[in-house]
Write a protein that holds these residues in place. Structure first.
Motif: not given
Length: 158
Positions: A47, A51, A54, A59-60, A63, A66-67
């Motif tokens: 992570s 994030c 979240v 979802d984590k 995230c 996506e990052t």
């Protein structure tokens, strides 16, 4: 009365087996635990600080991916890439996040046309990873662990 003593006597001898405790060795417990242990899942994915808000595991993970994708895309857009033909390709990048939180690009599968048009694409990808924020490693059973994952990146140059 005589039959009751015989019954109690037989009951005492057979009941002793219920009180026997079977000892299991630590090796047997470890072996059983390793067989039931799922090595492909983690309790928490790697992570970034952004994030942390979240809550769900899925979802984590999204995230985190996506990052990384956004970071690589932004870095490549800032570079002056000149090509002789349009490129629309999906790069498949294989990453490893160590238990110390270090991200490393293990492999990048790039189409030959893309590699011909952008010969330094692998160098650019590695440089883009240097601009990532601090990564927190994945957690499995309360311990930080090393993880590997694949991430597709769509590249489009006109």
């Amino acid at each position: 009365m005589k039959y009751s003593f015989v019954f109690i006597f037989v009951l005492l001898f057979t009941a002793c087996d219920y009180f026997n405790v079977k000892k299991t060795s630590s090796e047997a417990i470890l072996k059983e635990e390793l067989e039931t242990f799922n090595w492909n899942n983690v309790d928490e994915y790697p992570s970034f600080t952004i994030c942390d808000s979240v809550l769900s595991k899925v979802d984590k993970k999204a995230c985190f991916q996506e990052t990384i994708t956004t970071n690589i895309t932004d870095f490549l857009q800032k570079e002056m890439i000149v090509v002789s033909q349009d490129i629309h390709d999906t790069l498949v990048l294989e990453f490893q996040v160590s238990k110390q939180g270090m991200l490393r690009l293990l492999e990048s599968r790039v189409d030959s046309v893309t590699l011909q048009e952008i010969p330094n694409i692998k160098e650019l990808l590695n440089r883009s990873l240097d601009t990532l924020p601090k990564i927190y490693p994945a957690i499995k059973r309360g311990q930080q662990v090393t993880t590997e994952f694949n991430l597709p990146i769509i590249i489009s140059v006109n």
